[in-house]
Design a protein around this motif. Structure first.
Motif, mmCIF file in Angstrom:
data_model
loop_
_atom_site.group_PDB
_atom_site.id
_atom_site.type_symbol
_atom_site.label_atom_id
_atom_site.label_comp_id
_atom_site.label_asym_id
_atom_site.label_seq_id
_atom_site.Cartn_x
_atom_site.Cartn_y
_atom_site.Cartn_z
ATOM 1 N N ARG A 41 6.137 -1.882 -4.608
ATOM 2 C CA ARG A 41 5.510 -1.678 -5.915
ATOM 3 C C ARG A 41 4.343 -2.636 -6.154
ATOM 4 O O ARG A 41 3.362 -2.262 -6.797
ATOM 5 C CB ARG A 41 6.551 -1.850 -7.026
ATOM 6 C CG ARG A 41 7.625 -0.790 -6.980
ATOM 7 C CD ARG A 41 8.657 -1.012 -8.049
ATOM 8 N NE ARG A 41 9.742 -0.040 -7.927
ATOM 9 C CZ ARG A 41 10.728 0.061 -8.775
ATOM 10 N NH1 ARG A 41 10.786 -0.739 -9.830
ATOM 11 N NH2 ARG A 41 11.668 0.954 -8.591
ATOM 12 N N TRP A 42 4.455 -3.862 -5.687
ATOM 13 C CA TRP A 42 3.441 -4.875 -5.987
ATOM 14 C C TRP A 42 2.037 -4.487 -5.526
ATOM 15 O O TRP A 42 1.077 -4.642 -6.297
ATOM 16 C CB TRP A 42 3.867 -6.231 -5.413
ATOM 17 C CG TRP A 42 5.009 -6.813 -6.178
ATOM 18 C CD1 TRP A 42 6.326 -6.800 -5.825
ATOM 19 C CD2 TRP A 42 4.959 -7.448 -7.452
ATOM 20 N NE1 TRP A 42 7.095 -7.398 -6.794
ATOM 21 C CE2 TRP A 42 6.275 -7.806 -7.804
ATOM 22 C CE3 TRP A 42 3.924 -7.749 -8.325
ATOM 23 C CZ2 TRP A 42 6.574 -8.457 -8.998
ATOM 24 C CZ3 TRP A 42 4.231 -8.399 -9.503
ATOM 25 C CH2 TRP A 42 5.543 -8.748 -9.831
ATOM 26 N N PRO A 43 1.852 -3.988 -4.300
ATOM 27 C CA PRO A 43 0.494 -3.601 -3.901
ATOM 28 C C PRO A 43 -0.069 -2.450 -4.740
ATOM 29 O O PRO A 43 -1.283 -2.369 -4.941
ATOM 30 C CB PRO A 43 0.647 -3.199 -2.430
ATOM 31 C CG PRO A 43 1.874 -3.910 -1.965
ATOM 32 C CD PRO A 43 2.771 -3.954 -3.163
ATOM 33 N N HIS A 44 0.788 -1.570 -5.231
ATOM 34 C CA HIS A 44 0.296 -0.510 -6.127
ATOM 35 C C HIS A 44 -0.258 -1.116 -7.408
ATOM 36 O O HIS A 44 -1.298 -0.693 -7.919
ATOM 37 C CB HIS A 44 1.400 0.503 -6.444
ATOM 38 C CG HIS A 44 1.652 1.479 -5.361
ATOM 39 N ND1 HIS A 44 0.673 2.310 -4.863
ATOM 40 C CD2 HIS A 44 2.779 1.762 -4.663
ATOM 41 C CE1 HIS A 44 1.190 3.074 -3.909
ATOM 42 N NE2 HIS A 44 2.456 2.741 -3.767
ATOM 43 N N GLY A 45 0.440 -2.115 -7.929
ATOM 44 C CA GLY A 45 -0.063 -2.807 -9.114
ATOM 45 C C GLY A 45 -1.404 -3.469 -8.837
ATOM 46 O O GLY A 45 -2.323 -3.408 -9.665
ATOM 47 N N SER A 69 -4.813 -2.913 -0.498
ATOM 48 C CA SER A 69 -3.567 -2.840 -1.271
ATOM 49 C C SER A 69 -2.782 -1.588 -0.883
ATOM 50 O O SER A 69 -1.567 -1.644 -0.664
ATOM 51 C CB SER A 69 -3.858 -2.835 -2.769
ATOM 52 O OG SER A 69 -4.454 -4.036 -3.165
ATOM 53 N N ALA A 70 -3.476 -0.459 -0.802
ATOM 54 C CA ALA A 70 -2.813 0.789 -0.423
ATOM 55 C C ALA A 70 -2.274 0.712 1.006
ATOM 56 O O ALA A 70 -1.165 1.190 1.286
ATOM 57 C CB ALA A 70 -3.776 1.966 -0.573
ATOM 58 N N LEU A 71 -3.034 0.110 1.910
ATOM 59 C CA LEU A 71 -2.565 -0.040 3.293
ATOM 60 C C LEU A 71 -1.375 -0.995 3.381
ATOM 61 O O LEU A 71 -0.470 -0.798 4.200
ATOM 62 C CB LEU A 71 -3.697 -0.523 4.191
ATOM 63 C CG LEU A 71 -4.782 0.504 4.486
ATOM 64 C CD1 LEU A 71 -5.945 -0.147 5.236
ATOM 65 C CD2 LEU A 71 -4.222 1.686 5.274
ATOM 66 N N THR A 72 -1.353 -2.007 2.507
ATOM 67 C CA THR A 72 -0.220 -2.938 2.489
ATOM 68 C C THR A 72 1.060 -2.228 2.082
ATOM 69 O O THR A 72 2.098 -2.370 2.736
ATOM 70 C CB THR A 72 -0.502 -4.116 1.532
ATOM 71 O OG1 THR A 72 -1.659 -4.811 2.005
ATOM 72 C CG2 THR A 72 0.674 -5.067 1.460
ATOM 73 N N THR A 73 1.007 -1.440 1.011
ATOM 74 C CA THR A 73 2.219 -0.741 0.590
ATOM 75 C C THR A 73 2.599 0.342 1.593
ATOM 76 O O THR A 73 3.781 0.609 1.810
ATOM 77 C CB THR A 73 2.110 -0.196 -0.848
ATOM 78 O OG1 THR A 73 3.406 0.201 -1.292
ATOM 79 C CG2 THR A 73 1.162 0.956 -0.972
ATOM 80 N N ALA A 74 1.614 0.946 2.264
ATOM 81 C CA ALA A 74 1.919 1.916 3.325
ATOM 82 C C ALA A 74 2.637 1.221 4.473
ATOM 83 O O ALA A 74 3.599 1.764 5.037
ATOM 84 C CB ALA A 74 0.642 2.590 3.814
ATOM 85 N N GLY A 75 2.184 0.017 4.819
ATOM 86 C CA GLY A 75 2.835 -0.738 5.890
ATOM 87 C C GLY A 75 4.263 -1.114 5.538
ATOM 88 O O GLY A 75 5.173 -1.003 6.366
ATOM 89 N N ILE A 76 4.476 -1.553 4.304
ATOM 90 C CA ILE A 76 5.834 -1.886 3.866
ATOM 91 C C ILE A 76 6.697 -0.622 3.874
ATOM 92 O O ILE A 76 7.863 -0.651 4.277
ATOM 93 C CB ILE A 76 5.831 -2.547 2.472
ATOM 94 C CG1 ILE A 76 5.072 -3.871 2.506
ATOM 95 C CG2 ILE A 76 7.268 -2.781 1.983
ATOM 96 C CD1 ILE A 76 4.789 -4.458 1.129
#
Length: 155
Positions: A41-45, A69-76
């Motif tokens: 959730r955090w990278p989406h924020g 940010s979008a790539l970070t949440t995709a990676g998680i």
């Protein structure tokens, strides 16, 4: 007609806002998140905040930050999906291996009102055989592409 930078930023940041809102709505309806779900959730924020800033300020730096940010949440999400399917181990504090043989119920003695303990390695199909982590990864990759299009677009 080519979309403007502002339009692409609104789509990308709005997409992260929708995914974040969907996570909170599903949680409100009883779909408790695990630790990795919360991390996603955090990278989406951050992407939503980058979107607000990118609409107010010129340049590509903030749109690239939104893409990261979008790539970070995709990676998680990709990591979480692998943990769910048993492809690799997850965090000890969030998987069955880190509880020394105890199950979630053992950690919450006598408390029926306590929130559900959800393990990161429990696979729960959400739609078409994919988990919410899988869907987050796919949607976030698409949002990252939109962010990068915004970085290259004209004002």
């Amino acid at each position: 007609m080519t979309p403007t930078r502002a339009t692409l930023v609104l789509i990308a940041a709005g997409g992260s806002a929708v995914l974040l809102a969907a996570a909170f709505v599903t949680q409100a309806f009883g779909w408790a998140p695990c630790k990795l779900c919360l991390w996603q959730r955090w990278p989406h924020g951050a992407a939503v905040l980058a979107g607000f800033a990118a609409l107010a300020l010129p340049g590509a730096v903030l749109t690239v930050l939104g893409a990261l940010s979008a790539l970070t949440t995709a990676g998680i999400g990709a990591y979480h999906g692998g943990v769910e399917r048993g492809w690799w181990p997850g965090p000890d504090s969030c998987t069955g291996t880190g509880l020394s043989g105890l199950d979630g119920a053992s950690l919450l003695p006598g408390s029926g009102d306590a929130p559900a303990l959800v393990m990161c390695d429990s696979f729960q199909p959400f739609l078409f055989g994919l988990s919410m982590a899988n869907w987050n990864m796919l949607a976030s990759l698409a949002l990252a592409a939109i962010w990068l299009m915004a970085a290259r677009a004209r004002a």
